[in-house]
Scaffold this active site. Sequence first.
Site, PDB file in Angstrom:
ATOM      1  N   SER A 138       0.737  -1.210   0.050  1.00  0.00           N
ATOM      2  CA  SER A 138      -0.008  -0.060   0.055  1.00  0.00           C
ATOM      3  C   SER A 138       0.869   1.111   0.041  1.00  0.00           C
ATOM      4  O   SER A 138       0.134   2.344  -0.323  1.00  0.00           O
ATOM      5  CB  SER A 138      -1.063   0.174   1.345  1.00  0.00           C
ATOM      6  OG  SER A 138      -1.589  -0.948   1.426  1.00  0.00           O
ATOM      7  N   HIS A 195      -2.476  -3.377  -6.588  1.00  0.00           N
ATOM      8  CA  HIS A 195      -3.136  -2.857  -5.388  1.00  0.00           C
ATOM      9  C   HIS A 195      -4.566  -3.326  -5.233  1.00  0.00           C
ATOM     10  O   HIS A 195      -5.466  -2.497  -5.887  1.00  0.00           O
ATOM     11  CB  HIS A 195      -2.759  -1.471  -5.178  1.00  0.00           C
ATOM     12  CG  HIS A 195      -2.951  -1.133  -3.822  1.00  0.00           C
ATOM     13  ND1 HIS A 195      -3.721   0.307  -3.484  1.00  0.00           N
ATOM     14  CD2 HIS A 195      -2.587  -1.429  -2.649  1.00  0.00           C
ATOM     15  CE1 HIS A 195      -3.776   0.235  -1.965  1.00  0.00           C
ATOM     16  NE2 HIS A 195      -3.198  -0.647  -1.616  1.00  0.00           N
ATOM     17  N   GLU A 208      -5.454  -0.914  -8.407  1.00  0.00           N
ATOM     18  CA  GLU A 208      -4.638   0.051  -9.106  1.00  0.00           C
ATOM     19  C   GLU A 208      -3.371  -0.836  -9.588  1.00  0.00           C
ATOM     20  O   GLU A 208      -2.785  -1.615  -8.847  1.00  0.00           O
ATOM     21  CB  GLU A 208      -4.288   0.950  -8.008  1.00  0.00           C
ATOM     22  CG  GLU A 208      -5.475   1.800  -7.355  1.00  0.00           C
ATOM     23  CD  GLU A 208      -4.949   2.859  -6.228  1.00  0.00           C
ATOM     24  OE1 GLU A 208      -5.507   3.756  -6.119  1.00  0.00           O
ATOM     25  OE2 GLU A 208      -4.178   2.220  -5.429  1.00  0.00           O
TER      26      GLU A 208
HETATM   27  N1  LIG Z   1      -5.223  -4.551   4.969  1.00  0.00           N
HETATM   28  C1  LIG Z   1      -5.386  -3.741   3.990  1.00  0.00           C
HETATM   29  O1  LIG Z   1      -6.563  -3.046   4.144  1.00  0.00           O
HETATM   30  C2  LIG Z   1      -4.564  -3.745   2.946  1.00  0.00           C
HETATM   31  C3  LIG Z   1      -4.998  -3.064   1.716  1.00  0.00           C
HETATM   32  C4  LIG Z   1      -4.324  -3.158   0.434  1.00  0.00           C
HETATM   33  C5  LIG Z   1      -2.913  -3.498   0.555  1.00  0.00           C
HETATM   34  N2  LIG Z   1      -2.535  -3.918   1.693  1.00  0.00           N
HETATM   35  C6  LIG Z   1      -1.087  -4.657   1.743  1.00  0.00           C
HETATM   36  O2  LIG Z   1      -1.077  -5.907   1.516  1.00  0.00           O
HETATM   37  C7  LIG Z   1       0.019  -6.442   2.406  1.00  0.00           C
HETATM   38  C8  LIG Z   1      -0.540  -7.470   3.111  1.00  0.00           C
HETATM   39  O3  LIG Z   1      -1.348  -6.681   4.177  1.00  0.00           O
HETATM   40  P1  LIG Z   1      -2.361  -7.427   5.317  1.00  0.00           P
HETATM   41  O4  LIG Z   1      -3.189  -6.727   5.828  1.00  0.00           O
HETATM   42  O5  LIG Z   1      -2.824  -9.009   4.414  1.00  0.00           O
HETATM   43  O6  LIG Z   1      -1.129  -8.202   6.273  1.00  0.00           O
HETATM   44  P2  LIG Z   1      -1.600  -9.543   7.185  1.00  0.00           P
HETATM   45  O7  LIG Z   1      -0.537  -9.064   8.374  1.00  0.00           O
HETATM   46  O8  LIG Z   1      -2.982  -9.799   7.413  1.00  0.00           O
HETATM   47  O9  LIG Z   1      -0.809 -10.674   6.388  1.00  0.00           O
HETATM   48  C9  LIG Z   1       0.502 -10.631   6.120  1.00  0.00           C
HETATM   49  C10 LIG Z   1       0.871 -12.284   6.083  1.00  0.00           C
HETATM   50  O10 LIG Z   1       2.116 -12.518   5.484  1.00  0.00           O
HETATM   51  C11 LIG Z   1       2.546 -13.407   5.981  1.00  0.00           C
HETATM   52  N3  LIG Z   1       4.233 -13.410   5.727  1.00  0.00           N
HETATM   53  C12 LIG Z   1       4.928 -12.534   6.561  1.00  0.00           C
HETATM   54  N4  LIG Z   1       6.232 -13.030   6.072  1.00  0.00           N
HETATM   55  C13 LIG Z   1       6.033 -13.756   5.009  1.00  0.00           C
HETATM   56  C14 LIG Z   1       6.966 -14.245   4.313  1.00  0.00           C
HETATM   57  N5  LIG Z   1       8.291 -14.211   4.483  1.00  0.00           N
HETATM   58  N6  LIG Z   1       6.742 -15.344   3.519  1.00  0.00           N
HETATM   59  C15 LIG Z   1       5.444 -15.761   3.443  1.00  0.00           C
HETATM   60  N7  LIG Z   1       4.352 -15.029   4.218  1.00  0.00           N
HETATM   61  C16 LIG Z   1       4.913 -14.148   5.047  1.00  0.00           C
HETATM   62  C17 LIG Z   1       2.334 -13.433   7.558  1.00  0.00           C
HETATM   63  O11 LIG Z   1       2.397 -14.593   8.239  1.00  0.00           O
HETATM   64  C18 LIG Z   1       0.909 -12.916   7.302  1.00  0.00           C
HETATM   65  O12 LIG Z   1       0.163 -14.036   7.419  1.00  0.00           O
HETATM   66  C19 LIG Z   1       0.695  -5.153   2.851  1.00  0.00           C
HETATM   67  O13 LIG Z   1       1.855  -4.860   1.862  1.00  0.00           O
HETATM   68  C20 LIG Z   1      -0.322  -4.285   2.999  1.00  0.00           C
HETATM   69  O14 LIG Z   1       0.205  -2.733   2.692  1.00  0.00           O
HETATM   70  C21 LIG Z   1      -3.236  -3.732   3.007  1.00  0.00           C
END
Ligand SMILES: NC(=O)c1ccc[n+]([C@@H]2O[C@H](COP(=O)([O-])OP(=O)(O)OC[C@H]3O[C@@H](n4cnc5c(N)ncnc54)[C@H](O)[C@@H]3O)[C@@H](O)[C@H]2O)c1
Length: 653
Positions: free
Chosen positions: A425, A446, A458
């Site tokens: 993000s 995104h 996006e």
């Molecule tokens: N939450 C939102 O609303 C949102 C929206 C758009 C984008 N994002 C982006 O999406 C990404 C994930 O966000 P999220 O909210 O799903 O996070 P989250 O914390 O729910 O999930 C992250 C996952 O990644 C795993 N992980 C960490 N290191 C790892 C590795 N080396 N190999 C494999 N898995 C690994 C973790 O165990 C966890 O399950 C981020 O980059 C965030 O900026 C989030």
Amino acid sequence: MIAPQATETKHWSFHTDLEKIGWLTINTPGASVNTLSREAIMELETLVARFEDLASSGELVGVVILSGKDSGFIAGADVSEFDAMSDFSVLPEALRRTHALFARIEALKVPVVAGIHGFCLGGGLELALACHYRIAVNDDKTRIGFPEVNLGIFPGFGGTGRSIRQAGPVDAMQIMLTGKMLKAGAARGLNLVDKLVRHRDMLRWEGRKAVLQKRKASEASWSKKLMALPLVREAVANQMRKQAGKKARKEHFPAPYALIDLFEKHGDDWKAMIRGEVDAFVPLMGSPTATNLRRVFFLSEGLKKQSLKGAKFSRVHVIGAGVMGGDIAAWCAYRGMSVTLQDLDMERIKPALDRAKKLFGKRFKKKREVDAAMLRLTADPKGTGVSRADVIIEAVVEKLEVKQAIFSGLENKMKPGAIMATNTSSIELERIAEALKDPARLIGLHFFNPVAQLPLVEVIRSRFNTDEEIGKGASFALAIGKSPVVVKSAPGFLVNRVLMPYMLGAVERVERGESKELLDAAAVAFGMPMGPIELMDTVGLDVGKSVATELGHSVPAESRFARLIAEGKLGRKSGEGFYKWENGKAIKGEAPAHADLAGLGRELVKPLVDMTEVVVGEGVVASPELADIGVIMGTGFAPFLGGPMKARADGRA
Ligand SMILES: NC(=O)c1ccc[n+]([C@@H]2O[C@H](COP(=O)([O-])OP(=O)(O)OC[C@H]3O[C@@H](n4cnc5c(N)ncnc54)[C@H](O)[C@@H]3O)[C@@H](O)[C@H]2O)c1
């Protein structure tokens, strides 16, 4: 024996066979879907005059109308003609002429049968309803309905009265008011279709039988029609107004209300309802709402044209099975992709699989479809899916080093030409790409939370990317049924960047003691789908704060916002944020009275519109139009205003 008749026009071909059955096929030139343009209607007038002559001289025993296109029967009127119409005063005459044509089809002495496959929408359904009998292919592709309301109008070629005649007032109005597209079985259940067949090839055979047996559709039952009787009708109309009010205000979306008024006036007389269409329809067509909704329609159709020819994707590998990765993987499997889902261990993948099962259960009717989707989604803690994937999407924690390590480990294992994407993000793409031998490979895809509900993706372009990687990314988004908007890699991209000042502005006002209920109600009165405080609770206060900080906004530790986070009150997901939440709903108190709610809403939305102008000025999105459609799809910004840039240009925001 008289020789069979044959005619070709630009849009139609017609011939009679040895049994004197007339076969009329529509094939809009140079288009993938058929539309009922003015020209097609005028040609049909001439053809119908022929049918009348042939029928009265005994040379025609019936007509079967079919489509020559794979995409379906007829997708509706030609919307592009609406905008080309500089003077809407010609519209009543055009509508009456089409009414007269459809009435002549209905009055033909021989049966006219519609053979429907694929899309049969709007004007296409209105033509089908003017036929005596309708046969539809009962497969996954057939879609029958009246989407006009999404364009700020309602059916104007007689569809209002005829759908009520066939389906009864309650069901017909429901279909017209919601714009919902029905599958063939559901349309049969509502008596909009009379016979189902399994394959498109069977339409001719069944059409022939229907003509020779002089089949005629039966009207809605008396018990259904009772709901249109005078006193009952008034109550039913009021109920419909209440339902419509829950979805949209009259001043924003007048079409449903105008349709309900028409029903209240003429609902028990389908012919009067059709006549009444004209006066009610014309003011809607030229209204700013309809003009803006048409623009939004064309902009979103334009997004679909970004697909690269020949781009095919079948295997997706998602890394990170958290909130986003898990839901992206589930969505891709739902849309037919084979998906491998990787995380650090099985424990972390399991909840994503459970959520996926819930999604499939909601979206698919049949257990075997749910099972098939579950089979397409495989837990893959070791990452064995990487080497075969056409697309790899990373959605792990928002940490630069972790993402860099993942991508540099992937680069040698991936298939040449496969998409390499991050769902970050906030981290600049160029910084993640630094770790790669070929930094041009990495793009951003995104997604928005909740993935299953939000249509926008996006497609983030770094300064290393070429059109090819970006084109592939957009094609993939389209392949999974999402709408791609290309955005330059810049903090907050488009949607988060414009949302943040709007949400934080409202949070500050609440901190200063203004009523959150009032602010939320004001934004809704302006035309937002949800107020800014409720939105902050929905996004999650922790997520909101981290995006805010990344974008350079400060969140003072002593603020209520920061305190709520410190207390674990993160919004909807924790049961409390600015609001308390129960069963997924914010518990709201009474909003204090305000003399100009929509004006207050406009004031609240101003920072969003200002920021959209900045983003366009910086070239983060390629055009004001793309910014409009991106912000509408990403935030739900009042579509009837045409998007923030259009609303500003019109002096409405
Ligand atoms: N939450 C939102 O609303 C949102 C929206 C758009 C984008 N994002 C982006 O999406 C990404 C994930 O966000 P999220 O909210 O799903 O996070 P989250 O914390 O729910 O999930 C992250 C996952 O990644 C795993 N992980 C960490 N290191 C790892 C590795 N080396 N190999 C494999 N898995 C690994 C973790 O165990 C966890 O399950 C981020 O980059 C965030 O900026 C989030």
